[in-house]
Structures are given as C-alpha cells and as structure tokens.
Design a protein around this motif. Sequence first.
Motif, mmCIF file in Angstrom:
data_model
loop_
_atom_site.group_PDB
_atom_site.id
_atom_site.type_symbol
_atom_site.label_atom_id
_atom_site.label_comp_id
_atom_site.label_asym_id
_atom_site.label_seq_id
_atom_site.Cartn_x
_atom_site.Cartn_y
_atom_site.Cartn_z
ATOM 1 N N ASN A 24 9.142 -0.576 -5.641
ATOM 2 C CA ASN A 24 8.126 0.479 -5.634
ATOM 3 C C ASN A 24 8.659 1.744 -6.284
ATOM 4 O O ASN A 24 9.867 1.994 -6.289
ATOM 5 C CB ASN A 24 7.659 0.761 -4.209
ATOM 6 N N THR A 26 8.120 6.058 -6.918
ATOM 7 C CA THR A 26 7.513 7.343 -6.607
ATOM 8 C C THR A 26 8.129 8.391 -7.529
ATOM 9 O O THR A 26 8.879 8.044 -8.452
ATOM 10 C CB THR A 26 7.669 7.709 -5.115
ATOM 11 N N ARG A 83 7.746 6.648 -0.934
ATOM 12 C CA ARG A 83 6.627 7.544 -1.249
ATOM 13 C C ARG A 83 7.100 8.997 -1.278
ATOM 14 O O ARG A 83 8.113 9.350 -0.673
ATOM 15 C CB ARG A 83 5.523 7.414 -0.186
ATOM 16 N N ASP A 85 5.734 13.295 -0.892
ATOM 17 C CA ASP A 85 4.674 14.101 -0.304
ATOM 18 C C ASP A 85 4.584 15.436 -1.025
ATOM 19 O O ASP A 85 5.401 15.752 -1.902
ATOM 20 C CB ASP A 85 4.847 14.255 1.212
ATOM 21 N N ASP A 134 5.264 -1.276 2.766
ATOM 22 C CA ASP A 134 4.652 -0.170 2.026
ATOM 23 C C ASP A 134 3.959 0.746 3.025
ATOM 24 O O ASP A 134 3.667 0.350 4.150
ATOM 25 C CB ASP A 134 3.657 -0.700 0.996
ATOM 26 N N VAL A 136 1.526 4.715 3.627
ATOM 27 C CA VAL A 136 0.870 5.958 3.241
ATOM 28 C C VAL A 136 1.521 7.080 4.038
ATOM 29 O O VAL A 136 1.714 6.947 5.253
ATOM 30 C CB VAL A 136 -0.649 5.900 3.535
ATOM 31 N N THR A 211 -3.266 2.150 0.379
ATOM 32 C CA THR A 211 -3.351 3.486 -0.211
ATOM 33 C C THR A 211 -4.402 4.284 0.558
ATOM 34 O O THR A 211 -5.105 3.750 1.414
ATOM 35 C CB THR A 211 -3.695 3.425 -1.714
ATOM 36 N N SER A 264 -3.095 1.561 -5.625
ATOM 37 C CA SER A 264 -3.175 3.004 -5.819
ATOM 38 C C SER A 264 -4.637 3.370 -6.037
ATOM 39 O O SER A 264 -5.515 2.495 -6.055
ATOM 40 C CB SER A 264 -2.306 3.444 -7.011
ATOM 41 N N SER A 307 2.012 3.405 -8.948
ATOM 42 C CA SER A 307 1.990 4.781 -8.444
ATOM 43 C C SER A 307 1.671 5.753 -9.566
ATOM 44 O O SER A 307 2.006 5.518 -10.732
ATOM 45 C CB SER A 307 3.354 5.156 -7.835
ATOM 46 N N ARG A 354 0.825 10.083 -1.814
ATOM 47 C CA ARG A 354 0.241 9.164 -0.844
ATOM 48 C C ARG A 354 1.311 8.705 0.122
ATOM 49 O O ARG A 354 1.082 7.833 0.909
ATOM 50 C CB ARG A 354 -0.351 7.933 -1.540
#
Length: 354
Positions: A24, A26, A83, A85, A134, A136, A211, A264, A307, A354
């Motif tokens: 993944n 980000t 992820r 923020d 995964d 959020v 997502t 996404s 992403s 996310r």
Amino acid sequence: MSIQAQNTITEAEVFTTTDQAVGNITFTNNGDLVYSHHPFFSPEIRVVKYDQKTNTTSPFPNLEWNTPRATDDNYLSNVLGIRNDKNGIIWILDMAQRDNVTPKIVGWNTHTNSLERIYYLPKSAVPAIAQPNDMVVDTKHGYFIIADEDIGNGGDGTKAAFILVDMKTGITRRVLEDTRTTLPENTPTVINGKHLAVNGVDLLIGNDGITADANFNYIYYGPLNGTKIYRIKTVDLVNHDFTDTELDSKIETYSDKPNNGGMSIDKEGNLYSTALETKSVAVVLAKDRSVHTMIKDDNLVWPDGVSYNHVDGYMYVSAAQVNRGAVFNDGKDLSTKPFFIFRFKPIATGVSFR
C-alpha cells in the motif's frame, strides 16, 4: 460481474520500478511516497519512503523501526496497511505476524520526525487468525476503521470483520464478524486461468478494500472475494450501542465490483477499485453506480493499494505480484523484477487523508 466498458477511461503511466513488491502507498505532506513492502514476500525493510527529488528510498520512519529485536517491540513486524492524515502523521498498521509482538498502529509525525503515538490492538479484537490489512483514518469521528480479511495464522476468511479503534481512548472493538458483508463469497480468484490456492484449496479472502468519502460520512468496503461494494454511515458503524444485527440492517449494497484489493474515492464519489484478475483498476461511477475499466496494463500484476497524491493530482497503484509468491506456487517464488508503481489521473480530484 460484468464491466460495462472494455475500453479504458485513461492510460496507466509507469511512475517508477522497484526491486521489491510494493503493498500500500500513502504520501507525506509534500507528496513523497511512503509505502509498505508487501509482507507476503517477507521483506527485510517493511516500510520505505521514496524521495521524488532524488529518486531514492530510505527505511521509514528509520532503520531502527525496521529492525526486529528481542529487547523491545518498538519495531515493525509486517505491514500492509498505511495511511496519512491531515496533520502530517503517517499511520502504519502492523499486523505483527512475523514476530512475537502485539499488533499495533504506529503514528509517525512527519513534521517533527518523531513518534506520535502507538495504539496496541488486543487479542480480543485481533485474534491470531486475523489479518488487519487496510484502514480508514477517520479524524472527523476519531476512529481507525480497520478491515480484517481473516487470513492470518490459520484464518480462512470465515471470521472476517471490522476492527474499530477509538483514537482518544485506544479502546478497540471487533464488529460484524462472520456476517454477510464481511465474509467472502464463493468467487475464487483466477488469474490467467490459475486459481489462487494453497495446497489445492481456493483462498477466499474476506473484508479487504475500504475507503471513506470526502466528509467521512460513509465507509465503503467489501470482501476481496465478492461481487458487491457495501456502504454504511460512519456514525452507525462506530456507534458502540448497536449490535451486529442492528448494524447489518443499516448496510446498503452499493454496487457491483470485481474481486479486488485496494479501494479509493474522489470528491465526486467515484470509487476506484483494483481488479486483481484483469491487471486493471475499475471505477464505479457515482452518477449511476456502473462499473468501468479505468486503467489496464500487462505489468499491473496483482494491483494492490490505490491512493491519491494531493500534491500532483494522481492516483497511485502498486503491482505486487502476490499471485506469483511461493505460498501459491508450491514453494517457488515466481515473481519477477522489476516491480511496478503506476499512476493515473482520476475522473475528479481525489480524496486525500483517508
């Protein structure tokens, strides 16, 4: 599930190639990539940062956090979910399946280059069979909302669930385990005519892609092996007063989908979903919920995380080659270098953080 258009909406662009499988992806506030090396290949370095100015990588957040040891557990064991923020914090979901440590979420502040916080995930919410893959990062309601696909140690998808972590208190709960929208369907993953199987048994994977829309109003999700995307209001999902039965009544079947990994969304509500079997990324159009092929490329083998980069306006997607890993090929690793990271322009501005 039939995709409405065989022609792609846009073209896939190779962003870079790597020597290891990427899971993944980000981004830092300045648009540099931070990504997990896919844990199925047992990488030495779990998470890296890609510096776009120098085209170089370095362990993220540093080498110490990527180095297992017996003296403490302040290191990353195995990571897929990652992820960012709005506060510049990169949140790393450590499944902790390679070492005898507790699963955790590690927050690293990229502004101060220091540890923000660690949330430890108890066995009551993350049993050994879990695979929290995964999540959020919902800063509006104050929750980490984790999709657990239930293919950890001895897991077979039949106990897939959500894991909810209260950002203020750290209290962690497991909800919707073994329910109709988190369980896999009997839709085996078939790539180039070969079933994704272990010892001749199809691997059916539960709650996976996840997502949230731009305002964190809805959580969109679905099992990897399944034909539907579901959604539920975030305030309902995190409400600890609801039973699983009550939560189930509040879930909407949103659209069709292929067997998919990452998911996404853009600011108009178009959903982007990796299509594992067809080397492509699908899009569910918000206007009518029809499913189309967004991009497709012969080198997009097992597209995993997708992403949005808020700096350059591209969606990024990894090609992890998971189906070529040793566990699915009688102990022989059939993956080939290089591994690819692609990018493409979404239909509308994507949703960050996310």
